[in-house]
Design a protein around this motif. Structure first.
Motif, PDB file in Angstrom:
ATOM      1  N   ARG A 253       0.999  -1.392  -0.146  1.00  0.00           N
ATOM      2  CA  ARG A 253       0.013   0.137  -0.070  1.00  0.00           C
ATOM      3  C   ARG A 253       0.813   1.342   0.069  1.00  0.00           C
ATOM      4  O   ARG A 253       0.341   2.329  -0.277  1.00  0.00           O
ATOM      5  N   LEU A 254       2.209   1.233   0.144  1.00  0.00           N
ATOM      6  CA  LEU A 254       3.072   2.387   0.153  1.00  0.00           C
ATOM      7  C   LEU A 254       3.021   3.179  -1.080  1.00  0.00           C
ATOM      8  O   LEU A 254       3.141   4.273  -1.309  1.00  0.00           O
ATOM      9  N   VAL A 255       2.786   2.115  -2.202  1.00  0.00           N
ATOM     10  CA  VAL A 255       2.729   2.790  -3.460  1.00  0.00           C
ATOM     11  C   VAL A 255       1.480   3.624  -3.840  1.00  0.00           C
ATOM     12  O   VAL A 255       1.532   4.683  -4.260  1.00  0.00           O
ATOM     13  N   ASP A 256       0.466   3.282  -2.839  1.00  0.00           N
ATOM     14  CA  ASP A 256      -0.818   4.380  -2.867  1.00  0.00           C
ATOM     15  C   ASP A 256      -0.257   6.014  -2.532  1.00  0.00           C
ATOM     16  O   ASP A 256      -0.973   6.808  -3.060  1.00  0.00           O
ATOM     17  N   ILE A 257       0.500   5.682  -1.318  1.00  0.00           N
ATOM     18  CA  ILE A 257       0.982   7.220  -0.821  1.00  0.00           C
ATOM     19  C   ILE A 257       1.791   7.805  -1.876  1.00  0.00           C
ATOM     20  O   ILE A 257       1.756   9.038  -2.024  1.00  0.00           O
ATOM     21  N   GLN A 258       2.834   7.234  -2.474  1.00  0.00           N
ATOM     22  CA  GLN A 258       3.385   7.768  -3.463  1.00  0.00           C
ATOM     23  C   GLN A 258       2.780   8.263  -4.542  1.00  0.00           C
ATOM     24  O   GLN A 258       2.979   9.427  -5.179  1.00  0.00           O
ATOM     25  N   ASP A 259       1.840   7.317  -5.015  1.00  0.00           N
ATOM     26  CA  ASP A 259       0.968   7.813  -6.261  1.00  0.00           C
ATOM     27  C   ASP A 259       0.220   9.188  -5.905  1.00  0.00           C
ATOM     28  O   ASP A 259       0.069  10.023  -6.659  1.00  0.00           O
ATOM     29  N   VAL A 260      -0.617   9.220  -4.730  1.00  0.00           N
ATOM     30  CA  VAL A 260      -1.396  10.299  -4.371  1.00  0.00           C
ATOM     31  C   VAL A 260      -0.496  11.401  -4.064  1.00  0.00           C
ATOM     32  O   VAL A 260      -0.729  12.277  -4.602  1.00  0.00           O
ATOM     33  N   ALA A 261       0.757  11.414  -3.458  1.00  0.00           N
ATOM     34  CA  ALA A 261       1.574  12.493  -3.124  1.00  0.00           C
ATOM     35  C   ALA A 261       1.921  13.097  -4.351  1.00  0.00           C
ATOM     36  O   ALA A 261       2.031  14.339  -4.664  1.00  0.00           O
ATOM     37  N   ALA A 262       2.501  12.340  -5.393  1.00  0.00           N
ATOM     38  CA  ALA A 262       2.806  12.653  -6.578  1.00  0.00           C
ATOM     39  C   ALA A 262       1.668  13.378  -7.426  1.00  0.00           C
ATOM     40  O   ALA A 262       2.319  14.563  -7.936  1.00  0.00           O
ATOM     41  N   ARG A 263       0.705  12.724  -7.409  1.00  0.00           N
ATOM     42  CA  ARG A 263      -0.352  13.732  -8.121  1.00  0.00           C
ATOM     43  C   ARG A 263      -0.781  15.025  -7.402  1.00  0.00           C
ATOM     44  O   ARG A 263      -1.095  16.002  -8.323  1.00  0.00           O
ATOM     45  N   ILE A 264      -0.533  14.967  -6.074  1.00  0.00           N
ATOM     46  CA  ILE A 264      -1.046  16.432  -5.593  1.00  0.00           C
ATOM     47  C   ILE A 264      -0.003  17.308  -5.757  1.00  0.00           C
ATOM     48  O   ILE A 264      -0.281  18.526  -6.029  1.00  0.00           O
ATOM     49  N   ILE A 265       1.361  17.142  -5.614  1.00  0.00           N
ATOM     50  CA  ILE A 265       2.382  17.849  -6.070  1.00  0.00           C
ATOM     51  C   ILE A 265       2.486  18.138  -7.467  1.00  0.00           C
ATOM     52  O   ILE A 265       2.840  19.375  -7.698  1.00  0.00           O
ATOM     53  N   ARG A 266       1.903  17.259  -8.329  1.00  0.00           N
ATOM     54  CA  ARG A 266       2.054  17.599  -9.823  1.00  0.00           C
ATOM     55  C   ARG A 266       0.995  18.826  -9.920  1.00  0.00           C
ATOM     56  O   ARG A 266       0.838  19.588 -10.940  1.00  0.00           O
ATOM     57  N   ASN A 267      -0.128  18.458  -9.408  1.00  0.00           N
ATOM     58  CA  ASN A 267      -1.240  19.484  -9.455  1.00  0.00           C
ATOM     59  C   ASN A 267      -0.945  20.800  -8.887  1.00  0.00           C
ATOM     60  O   ASN A 267      -1.092  21.799  -9.478  1.00  0.00           O
ATOM     61  N   LEU A 268      -0.192  20.992  -7.967  1.00  0.00           N
ATOM     62  CA  LEU A 268       0.373  22.043  -7.355  1.00  0.00           C
ATOM     63  C   LEU A 268       1.474  22.845  -8.273  1.00  0.00           C
ATOM     64  O   LEU A 268       1.402  23.941  -8.545  1.00  0.00           O
ATOM     65  N   GLN A 269       2.098  22.114  -9.052  1.00  0.00           N
ATOM     66  CA  GLN A 269       3.024  22.347  -9.800  1.00  0.00           C
ATOM     67  C   GLN A 269       2.451  22.768 -11.361  1.00  0.00           C
ATOM     68  O   GLN A 269       3.130  23.232 -12.390  1.00  0.00           O
ATOM     69  N   GLY A 270       1.175  22.243 -11.829  1.00  0.00           N
ATOM     70  CA  GLY A 270       0.724  22.377 -13.039  1.00  0.00           C
ATOM     71  C   GLY A 270       1.139  21.462 -13.899  1.00  0.00           C
ATOM     72  O   GLY A 270       1.072  21.797 -15.147  1.00  0.00           O
ATOM     73  N   HIS A 271       1.741  20.085 -13.635  1.00  0.00           N
ATOM     74  CA  HIS A 271       2.383  19.177 -14.568  1.00  0.00           C
ATOM     75  C   HIS A 271       1.061  18.245 -14.744  1.00  0.00           C
ATOM     76  O   HIS A 271       0.357  17.767 -14.042  1.00  0.00           O
ATOM     77  N   GLU A 272       1.193  17.450 -15.820  1.00  0.00           N
ATOM     78  CA  GLU A 272       0.485  16.634 -16.398  1.00  0.00           C
ATOM     79  C   GLU A 272       0.828  14.945 -15.709  1.00  0.00           C
ATOM     80  O   GLU A 272       2.101  14.895 -15.852  1.00  0.00           O
ATOM     81  N   PRO A 273      -0.374  14.275 -15.200  1.00  0.00           N
ATOM     82  CA  PRO A 273       0.327  13.083 -14.684  1.00  0.00           C
ATOM     83  C   PRO A 273       0.640  11.942 -15.978  1.00  0.00           C
ATOM     84  O   PRO A 273       0.304  12.205 -17.220  1.00  0.00           O
ATOM     85  N   THR A 274       1.514  11.012 -15.624  1.00  0.00           N
ATOM     86  CA  THR A 274       1.885   9.985 -16.433  1.00  0.00           C
ATOM     87  C   THR A 274       0.880   9.217 -17.208  1.00  0.00           C
ATOM     88  O   THR A 274      -0.226   8.893 -16.366  1.00  0.00           O
ATOM     89  N   ASP A 275       0.652   8.903 -18.381  1.00  0.00           N
ATOM     90  CA  ASP A 275      -0.589   8.297 -18.803  1.00  0.00           C
ATOM     91  C   ASP A 275       0.304   7.265 -19.981  1.00  0.00           C
ATOM     92  O   ASP A 275       0.727   7.428 -21.165  1.00  0.00           O
TER      93      ASP A 275
END
Length: 264
Positions: free
Chosen positions: A132-154
């Protein structure tokens, strides 16, 4: 670099045998800088953090719906925990308090709070918690990218059929997989209960996880054989190995055709 015909062994978590070329997917966590705030900037920074949470929440809900339509409730339920993390009052409260008292930018404060939370859970000797640690990394990266205005990996944007090779795949990355382009998955981390394994089985994509350091020798475009039944990955196979696995693939297809015929 891996030797020609080298066989790597991990955990086969989604059955099937495929031959293809490697595409390396690296989950790069966003770089975060520390910035000091003036007193009159604090409220605007709190608003920016709130907007990033809202954007993250909406993106995760959309992902959940997309996965639900594609593979059903079990696959989509992965994202319930992501929504809970976005709205976790302990984490959100500490970030808000940190922005107010430390007068630092939201990315920096959020990263420090989530890192403390992550490191505490990492010490727990439980395989389910580790997955489940990957969940934390995933959500954290998403929130930081949204703060920075970056698109998520697709991963839905892959140009041609390939075998995805990665240290690990976050649930968000796995949800973007186009099953017509991703022939198989090979990851250094993961177990039968990891999100990569769950999504691969749901989509019927052969997968081998837990390959550890062996994957480091694989280069982009290397020829690979992924055997999700036995848990093997063969790097730059010899002609003899290709002949053997092509026969395995024919037998696999014949078995599938028989099952389909008997059930119709």
């Amino acid at each position: 670099m891996s030797a020609r015909g080298e066989r790597l062994h991990g955990a086969g978590v989604s059955a099937g045998v495929v031959i293809g070329h490697a595409v390396l997917v690296g989950r790069r966590l966003p770089q975060v800088n520390e910035e000091a705030l003036n007193d009159d900037q604090v409220e605007a920074e709190l608003a920016r953090f709130s907007e990033a949470l809202t954007a993250s929440r909406e993106q995760i809900a959309a992902l959940r719906e997309r996965v639900h339509e594609a593979i059903g409730h079990d696959g989509a339920s992965i994202f319930d925990s992501h929504l809970l993390l976005v709205d976790d009052p302990a984490i959100v409260g500490k970030v808000i308090e940190g922005i107010r008292t430390r007068k630092r930018n939201a990315e920096h404060v959020f990263e420090s709070v989530i890192t403390t939370y992550y490191q505490a859970l990492k010490k727990v000797d439980d395989s389910y918690i580790r997955d489940r640690l990957v969940d934390i990394q995933d959500v954290a990266a998403r929130i930081i990218r949204n703060l920075q205005g970056h698109e998520p990996t697709d991963l839905s944007e892959l140009a041609e059929p390939c075998i995805v090779v990665a240290e690990d795949l976050s649930p968000s990355e796995a949800a973007g997989i186009d099953a017509t382009k991703v022939l198989a998955l090979a990851t250094a981390l993961g177990s039968r209960t990891s999100h990569t394994a769950i999504m691969a089985r749901a989509m019927g994509i052969p997968a081998v996880v837990g390959l550890s350091e062996g994957l480091r020798g694989i280069r982009a475009h290397d020829a690979l054989i992924v055997d999700g039944t036995r848990g093997d990955v063969v790097v730059n196979p010899s002609e003899e190995q290709l002949t053997f696995y092509r026969q395995r693939i024919r037998e696999q297809q014949e078995w599938f055709d028989r099952v389909q015929a008997e059930s119709s």
